[in-house]
Enzyme design. Structure first.
Site, PDB file in Angstrom:
ATOM      1  CE  LYS A 208      -2.963   1.373   3.681  1.00 31.00           C
ATOM      2  NZ  LYS A 208      -3.417   0.653   4.762  1.00 31.00           N
TER       3      LYS A 208
ATOM      4  CE  LYS B  53       0.077   6.246   4.845  1.00 35.33           C
ATOM      5  NZ  LYS B  53      -1.243   5.627   5.464  1.00 35.33           N
TER       6      LYS B  53
ATOM      7  CG  ASP C 225      -4.163   5.198   3.782  1.00 39.08           C
ATOM      8  OD1 ASP C 225      -5.438   6.501   3.593  1.00 39.08           O
ATOM      9  OD2 ASP C 225      -4.013   4.871   4.738  1.00 39.08           O
TER      10      ASP C 225
ATOM     11  CG  ASN D 177      -3.529   9.040   5.408  1.00 35.31           C
ATOM     12  OD1 ASN D 177      -3.098   8.360   4.334  1.00 35.31           O
ATOM     13  ND2 ASN D 177      -3.876   8.395   6.108  1.00 35.31           N
TER      14      ASN D 177
ATOM     15  CD  GLU E  71      -6.225   2.832   4.318  1.00 39.82           C
ATOM     16  OE1 GLU E  71      -6.143   1.532   3.366  1.00 39.82           O
ATOM     17  OE2 GLU E  71      -6.113   2.843   5.344  1.00 39.82           O
TER      18      GLU E  71
ATOM     19  CD  GLU F 128      -6.404   4.666   9.000  1.00 41.06           C
ATOM     20  OE1 GLU F 128      -5.797   3.774   8.002  1.00 41.06           O
ATOM     21  OE2 GLU F 128      -5.438   5.465   9.274  1.00 41.06           O
TER      22      GLU F 128
ATOM     23  CG  HIS G  30      -5.562   1.528  10.881  1.00 37.26           C
ATOM     24  ND1 HIS G  30      -5.566   1.805  12.380  1.00 37.26           N
ATOM     25  CD2 HIS G  30      -4.629   1.680  10.546  1.00 37.26           C
ATOM     26  CE1 HIS G  30      -4.590   2.989  11.889  1.00 37.26           C
ATOM     27  NE2 HIS G  30      -4.360   3.107  10.467  1.00 37.26           N
TER      28      HIS G  30
ATOM     29  CD  GLU H  87      -1.999  -0.449   7.766  1.00 36.36           C
ATOM     30  OE1 GLU H  87      -2.942  -0.147   7.966  1.00 36.36           O
ATOM     31  OE2 GLU H  87      -1.161   0.179   6.826  1.00 36.36           O
TER      32      GLU H  87
END
Ligand SMILES: [Mg+2]
Length: 349
Positions: free
Chosen positions: A166, A168, A197, A199, A223, A249, A299, A318
């Site tokens: 994964k 970011k 992801d 966030n 994500e 998460e 998470h 994860e």
């Protein structure tokens, strides 16, 4: 059996390698270790991790020591859900979310550890395990890495045996995301899963346009595309995109997942042991998701491995990279279950 004491220990240090996602720099290594002791000599322990904010571990320790501990000393530690309801009522006035939930999770996890140790079995055996090994992927693609370092660490994860990686996204433009994603895909080949992801960095319009680009590149899931609380926007986004929306998460307590799951706002549910409220709440979220046909990917790892062993709808654990000391090996992309009594887990995160 009765609880005789609750002890907390605070550790907070700067991280030797700070990491970055789309909204924050994670620059601390803070922990609160909570130990629950009993009149029969057996004790249980949890370890609550913080990646930023040097004051947070000390504040959590005060909540556990001054608010929660006095309410549970004298209770039977095996009444885990009873204690959870008691602590929810106790923290309702100040808000059961945020650090209150971290505190309830610290107690919940220490109680499950205690139960396993008192019966001398790992907790997954108490939950009725579904499987004896857990499929895992590595979260390695932080935003402070340039494309070369990003591709290198992704290759290292695949060489260690992870089924996917994964990375970011959302730290810069869509063009930058695409360039970084192509660098990783060309480094790891076509076979491993690739997840992205954000966030919570995007608004709806941005999440939709980036999501369409990410799904063209064949990602396994998208994500936290949106602010975590906005169920309606997640439902609309899930309706427009083919790629599964992964989130959870940053939702606090088992009750915060009901609307999200039943409304169809999540394609891969991802509770966090601390924020969801501990093993008990994660298990209940997972079973609700199972009933709605939604896969579960934790998470983080650690004690979560016991929940993942039990749930019928486990997709992934994860993990970070494996420890350098060679103490853990993956088999066919899976972690073995721990054999020690209590909650001891394999993965670090
Ligand atoms: Mg995430």
């Amino acid at each position: 059996m009765k609880i005789t004491a609750v002890r907390v220990e605070v550790v907070s240090e700067p991280k030797h390698h700070a990491v970055r996602d789309a909204i924050q720099l994670l620059d601390r290594d803070g922990h609160v270790v909570t130990t629950i002791e009993t009149d029969e000599g057996v004790a249980g322990r949890s370890d609550t991790y913080f990646g930023r904010e040097p004051s947070s571990p000390a504040i959590l320790a005060r909540i556990v020591q001054d608010q929660l501990a006095p309410a549970i000393v004298g209770s039977d530690p095996r009444l885990i859900r009873g204690i959870r309801e008691q602590l929810r009522a106790l923290t309702d006035y100040q808000g059961t979310a945020g650090l209150s939930t971290f505190g309830m999770a610290a107690v919940d996890l220490a109680l499950w550890d205690l139960l396993g140790r008192s019966l001398e079995v790992p907790v997954w055996q108490l939950l009725g395990a579904r499987r004896d090994a857990i499929p895992t992927y590595a979260m390695v693609g932080w935003l402070e890495l340039d494309e070369t370092a990003l591709a290198d660490v992704a290759v290292r994860a695949i060489e260690q045996g992870f089924r996917g990686v994964k990375m970011k996204v959302g730290g810069g433009t869509l063009h930058e995301d695409i360039s970084r994603m192509r660098a990783v895909r060309s480094a790891i080949g076509d076979e491993p899963d690739l997840m992205v992801d954000a966030n919570q960095a995007f608004d709806y319009a941005e999440a939709l346009s980036r999501g369409r680009a990410y799904e063209e590149l064949g990602v396994r899931w998208f994500e936290e595309p949106l602010p975590a609380h906005d169920t309606a926007a997640h439902v609309r986004l899930a309706d427009k995109l083919d790629v599964p929306i992964a989130t959870g998460e940053n939702r606090y307590g088992q009750r915060a997942f009901t609307d999200l799951i039943t409304a169809g706002g999540v394609g891969v549910v991802q509770p966090d042991l601390r924020r969801a409220g501990g093993l008990t709440d994660c298990l209940e979220v997972g079973l609700l998701a199972a009933g709605m046909g939604v896969p579960y990917a934790s998470h983080g790892g650690g004690a979560h491995i016991h929940v993942l062993a039990a749930l019928p709808n486990t997709l992934y654990m994860e993990s970070g990279l494996l420890p350098e000391d060679g103490s853990v090996h993956l088999t066919d992309g899976t972690y073995p279950l721990p054999t020690e009594p209590g909650l001891t887990g394999w993965a670090r995160f």
